[in-house]
Design an enzyme around this catalytic site. Structure first.
Site, PDB file in Angstrom:
ATOM      1  N   HIS A 190      42.250  40.875  37.290  1.00 31.35           N
ATOM      2  CA  HIS A 190      41.797  41.514  38.526  1.00 31.35           C
ATOM      3  C   HIS A 190      42.851  41.438  39.634  1.00 31.35           C
ATOM      4  O   HIS A 190      42.748  42.148  40.635  1.00 31.35           O
ATOM      5  CB  HIS A 190      40.466  40.916  39.004  1.00 31.35           C
ATOM      6  CG  HIS A 190      40.558  39.542  39.590  1.00 31.35           C
ATOM      7  ND1 HIS A 190      40.265  38.395  38.894  1.00 31.35           N
ATOM      8  CD2 HIS A 190      40.898  39.129  40.833  1.00 31.35           C
ATOM      9  CE1 HIS A 190      40.403  37.349  39.672  1.00 31.35           C
ATOM     10  NE2 HIS A 190      40.795  37.765  40.864  1.00 31.35           N
ATOM     11  N   ASP A 194      39.696  38.476  31.698  1.00 26.16           N
ATOM     12  CA  ASP A 194      40.343  38.470  33.012  1.00 26.16           C
ATOM     13  C   ASP A 194      41.717  37.809  32.965  1.00 26.16           C
ATOM     14  O   ASP A 194      42.069  37.004  33.826  1.00 26.16           O
ATOM     15  CB  ASP A 194      39.451  37.776  34.052  1.00 26.16           C
ATOM     16  CG  ASP A 194      39.849  38.139  35.474  1.00 26.16           C
ATOM     17  OD1 ASP A 194      40.558  39.140  35.658  1.00 26.16           O
ATOM     18  OD2 ASP A 194      39.458  37.402  36.407  1.00 26.16           O
ATOM     19  N   SER A 200      43.583  33.302  43.020  1.00 25.62           N
ATOM     20  CA  SER A 200      43.319  33.845  41.693  1.00 25.62           C
ATOM     21  C   SER A 200      44.599  33.957  40.872  1.00 25.62           C
ATOM     22  O   SER A 200      45.612  34.489  41.345  1.00 25.62           O
ATOM     23  CB  SER A 200      42.670  35.225  41.800  1.00 25.62           C
ATOM     24  OG  SER A 200      41.370  35.136  42.306  1.00 25.62           O
TER      25      SER A 200
END
Length: 402
Positions: free
Chosen positions: A118, A156, A239
């Site tokens: 992402h 992911d 992230s």
């Protein structure tokens, strides 16, 4: 004669005492407060500001090392940061400070950087930035282009190939972090999250593992299992960064937070490094992650629940796929399709249970599945339970950008 001798000795003594009293501070004589006037007693009881300053200065000079010393635990954490942080990069659109989403990545090997899918999915021109310190301690940013060589939205995970030709220093900066194992992690174990929260480069937070084997819903409803929960602070920009154990080895990849405000509230999640390593190796070798498949499309769990049917309901069967070859039936002509209620020895209560079971299998394996099917006896309202054997097929989430 005796009285004359005493008087001659007493007079010089009085003179000497008067001289010393005038020369030395009055506090040096330690006169009892009862012998002094009230102003004198108050002055002696409260040290002057100048003397307080001198005392504080003396203490600071006498023990500078004690004031700045790190505990053994602090020193260990500081050394961990100094060792690991050069391998933690920022990932952004275009050159540094260009607009666009920003996240974190870390050096996987001599040419690859690992991050979250992402983080890169909206980037048209991914770049990575190294933060290097020279001998004087000044910080130097080195930004180079990168391109996605593998991406798996279901877990992911994404892999970037760094364009080392843009800067001759990049090869020396590609220092892979050591990788640990996530299988035996325990709640209470100390961990450190590194990344770039809110664009603040090379930040580190400390916490513990709050839970293991958590589940999160990924893309297309495929659940991600084995997720690590931590209270180490994770915020937007973290992230894709590494979650390290106390030895400085990567045990997870920071991925998400549970929050009502969009910022950290004590619950963060990281992908387990065991899963990351398996999928990264598959993407580097083949360009995609290979997963087992039974060749069906399952109905949303809400549909099964509304009909009072426990299990995973089959809506469609892929023509020529493993399920069709095994005789599995889909929804047709208003008649319910097969409902998967068991795979191997594991009961199935929802579609998520199917995905979790497949996560532990390999393509080509034989699986005995129990399905609930409309009774062949038209006079009976009780469904049949039928066992079928399915040889798992192969599917992939190939998303390679060249």
């Amino acid at each position: 004669m005796a009285r004359s001798s005493s008087s001659s000795l007493l007079f010089p003594a009085v003179l000497l005492g008067s001289f010393l009293y005038a020369l030395c501070p009055r506090e040096a004589f330690f006169l009892p407060s009862a012998w002094r006037s009230e102003p004198e007693a108050q002055e002696a009881a409260a040290p002057s500001s100048s003397r307080r300053s001198l005392l504080a200065g003396a203490l600071a000079v006498a023990a500078p090392e004690r004031a700045n010393a790190l505990t053994t635990e602090e020193l260990r954490a500081a050394n961990l940061f100094l060792t690991a942080s050069p391998s933690v990069l920022s990932v952004s659109e275009g050159k540094k400070n260009a607009p666009g989403p920003t996240g974190t990545g870390f050096v996987w090997d001599a040419s690859h950087v690992v991050t979250n899918f992402h983080v890169v999915k909206e980037l048209k021109s991914p770049h990575v930035t190294f933060l290097r310190k020279d001998e004087s301690g000044s910080e130097d940013h080195i930004t180079v282009g990168a391109y996605v060589v593998g991406a798996d939205p279901l877990s992911d995970i994404a892999i970037l190939q760094v364009n080392a030709e843009e800067n001759t220093d990049v090869a020396s900066l590609m220092q892979p972090l050591s990788r640990g194992a996530s299988e035996n992690l325990k709640p209470g174990q100390e961990v450190f999250a590194l990344g770039n929260p809110f664009g603040l480069e090379h930040s580190m937070s400390k916490g513990v593992i709050s839970g293991v084997s958590r589940s999160m819903e990924g893309t297309a409803g495929w659940p991600m299992s084995g997720i690590i929960q931590t209270d180490a602070s994770i915020n937007p920009g973290n992230s894709g960064g590494p979650l390290l154990n106390s030895e400085g080895s990567v045990v997870g990849v920071n991925t998400a937070i549970l929050s009502t405000s969009g910022t950290f509230s004590g619950v963060g999640f990281a992908l387990p490094i065991d899963t990351v390593q398996k999928n990264v190796e598959s993407m580097i070798e083949e360009g995609y992650v290979t997963r087992p498949s039974i060749g069906v499309e399952l109905a949303p769990d809400e549909v099964s629940e509304s009909l009072g049917v426990p299990g995973a309901m089959v809506m469609k069967v892929v023509p020529g796929g493993p399920a069709q070859r095994a005789g599995m039936r889909a929804l047709r002509s208003g008649q319910l399709g097969d409902v998967i209620v068991k795979m191997g020895s594991r009961p199935i209560a929802s579609s998520s249970d199917v995905f979790r079971y497949l996560d532990q299998r390999q393509p080509g394996e034989l699986v005995v599945m129990s399905v609930q099917r409309a009774s062949s006896d038209l006079t009976s309202d009780d469904p049949d339970i039928v066992d079928i054997t399915v040889r798992l097929g192969r599917s992939n989430s190939k998303m390679v950008v060249t």
